[in-house]
Design a protein around this motif. Structure first.
Motif, PDB file in Angstrom:
ATOM      1  N   TYR A 137       0.830  -1.098   0.106  1.00 47.71           N
ATOM      2  CA  TYR A 137      -0.062   0.089   0.009  1.00 47.71           C
ATOM      3  C   TYR A 137       0.989   1.275  -0.117  1.00 47.71           C
ATOM      4  CZ  TYR A 137      -4.026  -3.013   1.387  1.00 47.71           C
ATOM      5  OH  TYR A 137      -5.008  -3.839   1.452  1.00 47.71           O
ATOM      6  N   GLN A 138       0.400   2.489  -0.549  1.00 51.34           N
ATOM      7  CA  GLN A 138       1.062   3.730  -0.298  1.00 51.34           C
ATOM      8  C   GLN A 138       0.558   4.114   0.948  1.00 51.34           C
ATOM      9  OE1 GLN A 138       0.251   6.356  -3.632  1.00 51.34           O
ATOM     10  NE2 GLN A 138       0.170   4.803  -4.903  1.00 51.34           N
ATOM     11  N   VAL A 139       1.271   4.684   1.691  1.00 46.30           N
ATOM     12  CA  VAL A 139       0.914   5.044   3.240  1.00 46.30           C
ATOM     13  C   VAL A 139       1.190   6.281   3.506  1.00 46.30           C
ATOM     14  CG1 VAL A 139       1.029   4.510   5.662  1.00 46.30           C
ATOM     15  CG2 VAL A 139       1.301   2.532   3.962  1.00 46.30           C
ATOM     16  N   ILE A 140       0.061   7.223   4.102  1.00 43.84           N
ATOM     17  CA  ILE A 140       0.753   8.402   4.709  1.00 43.84           C
ATOM     18  C   ILE A 140       0.457   8.371   6.394  1.00 43.84           C
ATOM     19  CG2 ILE A 140      -0.112  10.912   4.831  1.00 43.84           C
ATOM     20  CD1 ILE A 140      -1.609  10.279   2.062  1.00 43.84           C
ATOM     21  N   PRO A 141       1.604   8.199   6.835  1.00 43.37           N
ATOM     22  CA  PRO A 141       1.501   8.320   8.396  1.00 43.37           C
ATOM     23  C   PRO A 141       1.372   9.431   9.136  1.00 43.37           C
ATOM     24  CG  PRO A 141       3.577   8.028   7.629  1.00 43.37           C
ATOM     25  CD  PRO A 141       2.953   8.147   6.502  1.00 43.37           C
ATOM     26  N   VAL A 142       0.463   9.414  10.225  1.00 41.42           N
ATOM     27  CA  VAL A 142       0.082  10.810  10.940  1.00 41.42           C
ATOM     28  C   VAL A 142       0.207  10.184  12.303  1.00 41.42           C
ATOM     29  CG1 VAL A 142      -0.818  12.041   9.112  1.00 41.42           C
ATOM     30  CG2 VAL A 142      -2.218  11.180  10.825  1.00 41.42           C
ATOM     31  N   CYS A 143       0.463  11.243  13.277  1.00 36.62           N
ATOM     32  CA  CYS A 143       0.379  10.750  14.852  1.00 36.62           C
ATOM     33  C   CYS A 143      -0.657  11.646  15.589  1.00 36.62           C
ATOM     34  CB  CYS A 143       1.898  10.793  15.214  1.00 36.62           C
ATOM     35  SG  CYS A 143       2.556  12.341  15.145  1.00 36.62           S
ATOM     36  N   SER A 144      -1.481  12.503  15.152  1.00 38.91           N
ATOM     37  CA  SER A 144      -2.248  13.142  15.702  1.00 38.91           C
ATOM     38  C   SER A 144      -3.423  13.581  15.012  1.00 38.91           C
ATOM     39  CB  SER A 144      -1.703  14.551  16.246  1.00 38.91           C
ATOM     40  OG  SER A 144      -1.566  15.447  15.180  1.00 38.91           O
ATOM     41  N   ALA A 145      -4.694  14.006  15.543  1.00 39.47           N
ATOM     42  CA  ALA A 145      -5.664  14.442  14.795  1.00 39.47           C
ATOM     43  C   ALA A 145      -5.584  15.534  13.893  1.00 39.47           C
ATOM     44  CB  ALA A 145      -7.079  14.843  15.975  1.00 39.47           C
ATOM     45  N   ALA A 146      -4.842  16.452  14.542  1.00 41.74           N
ATOM     46  CA  ALA A 146      -4.479  17.794  13.750  1.00 41.74           C
ATOM     47  C   ALA A 146      -3.851  17.292  12.376  1.00 41.74           C
ATOM     48  CB  ALA A 146      -3.977  18.739  14.537  1.00 41.74           C
ATOM     49  N   ASP A 147      -3.041  16.421  12.587  1.00 38.14           N
ATOM     50  CA  ASP A 147      -1.917  16.011  11.417  1.00 38.14           C
ATOM     51  C   ASP A 147      -3.121  15.290  10.286  1.00 38.14           C
ATOM     52  OD1 ASP A 147       0.128  16.979  12.236  1.00 38.14           O
ATOM     53  OD2 ASP A 147       0.994  15.154  13.153  1.00 38.14           O
ATOM     54  N   ALA A 148      -4.030  14.393  10.993  1.00 35.04           N
ATOM     55  CA  ALA A 148      -5.029  13.638  10.095  1.00 35.04           C
ATOM     56  C   ALA A 148      -5.775  14.636   9.568  1.00 35.04           C
ATOM     57  CB  ALA A 148      -5.612  12.694  11.104  1.00 35.04           C
ATOM     58  N   LEU A 149      -6.462  15.750  10.136  1.00 36.46           N
ATOM     59  CA  LEU A 149      -7.106  16.810   9.494  1.00 36.46           C
ATOM     60  C   LEU A 149      -6.563  17.348   8.264  1.00 36.46           C
ATOM     61  CD1 LEU A 149      -8.973  17.719  12.657  1.00 36.46           C
ATOM     62  CD2 LEU A 149      -9.894  16.702  10.666  1.00 36.46           C
ATOM     63  N   ASP A 150      -5.192  17.860   8.415  1.00 37.59           N
ATOM     64  CA  ASP A 150      -4.310  18.645   7.729  1.00 37.59           C
ATOM     65  C   ASP A 150      -4.083  17.759   6.470  1.00 37.59           C
ATOM     66  OD1 ASP A 150      -4.197  20.513   9.327  1.00 37.59           O
ATOM     67  OD2 ASP A 150      -1.901  20.202   9.929  1.00 37.59           O
ATOM     68  N   ALA A 151      -3.677  16.271   6.616  1.00 35.22           N
ATOM     69  CA  ALA A 151      -3.829  15.467   5.650  1.00 35.22           C
ATOM     70  C   ALA A 151      -4.834  15.084   4.748  1.00 35.22           C
ATOM     71  CB  ALA A 151      -3.135  14.109   5.857  1.00 35.22           C
ATOM     72  N   LEU A 152      -6.080  15.136   5.475  1.00 39.81           N
ATOM     73  CA  LEU A 152      -7.301  15.044   4.797  1.00 39.81           C
ATOM     74  C   LEU A 152      -7.705  16.071   3.767  1.00 39.81           C
ATOM     75  CD1 LEU A 152      -9.565  13.114   7.602  1.00 39.81           C
ATOM     76  CD2 LEU A 152      -8.986  12.155   5.194  1.00 39.81           C
TER      77      LEU A 152
END
Length: 157
Positions: A54-69
């Motif tokens: 898989y291609q993976v975008i790892p994040v470690c916080s809700a803020a990082d997840a929202l930024d990635a989305l």
């Protein structure tokens, strides 16, 4: 028809094409947003996802997840996230996904430890598609792609 094949059909039921079984599926085109606050767990799941190609975008916080989305949501096929991260902070990640017409189709899969089973119902009620219990295995993650939906088509098993 060979049992290792599945058929991809339009919403109207017409046949689009034959798809390969998950053993033959090209997972390198599936992009996973991995959200896990535990660094060790994140590294373990990341390694398993990469082993599955898989291609993976790892994040470690809700803020990082929202930024990635927000920045890459149109490219993300699956969100694989720690259940407590999804449910904390007023379920901001679920709400963000539900309210954005461009990403609301993205399946959200929760990861949780065995002792967090009570979170399953809450997560499913908030919009999770499914859940996996840690420790995860390559076999479980090889089938993760089955949660994806592509532009008006459905996979039929």
């Amino acid at each position: 028809m060979d049992t290792s094949e599945s058929i991809v059909v339009n919403e109207d039921g017409s046949n689009i094409d034959h798809a390969m079984s998950n053993d033959m599926m090209d997972l390198s085109n599936v992009r996973v947003l991995l959200c896990d606050t535990d660094v060790e767990s994140c590294h373990e799941v990341l390694a398993l996802l990469k082993k599955c190609c898989y291609q993976v975008i790892p994040v470690c916080s809700a803020a990082d997840a929202l930024d990635a989305l927000n920045s890459q949501g149109h490219c993300i096929d699956i969100v694989l996230a720690e259940a407590s991260l999804l449910i904390s902070n007023g379920a901001k990640i679920f709400n963000f996904i539900k309210l954005d017409v461009n990403i609301k189709h993205i399946p959200v899969i929760m990861m949780l430890d065995e002792d967090e089973i009570p979170l399953v119902l809450k997560g499913l009620m908030l919009g999770a598609t499914d859940y996996l219990v840690k420790p995860l295995s390559s076999n479980e993650l090889m089938k993760l792609w089955t949660h994806t939906k592509r532009k008006g088509s459905q996979l039929v098993y």
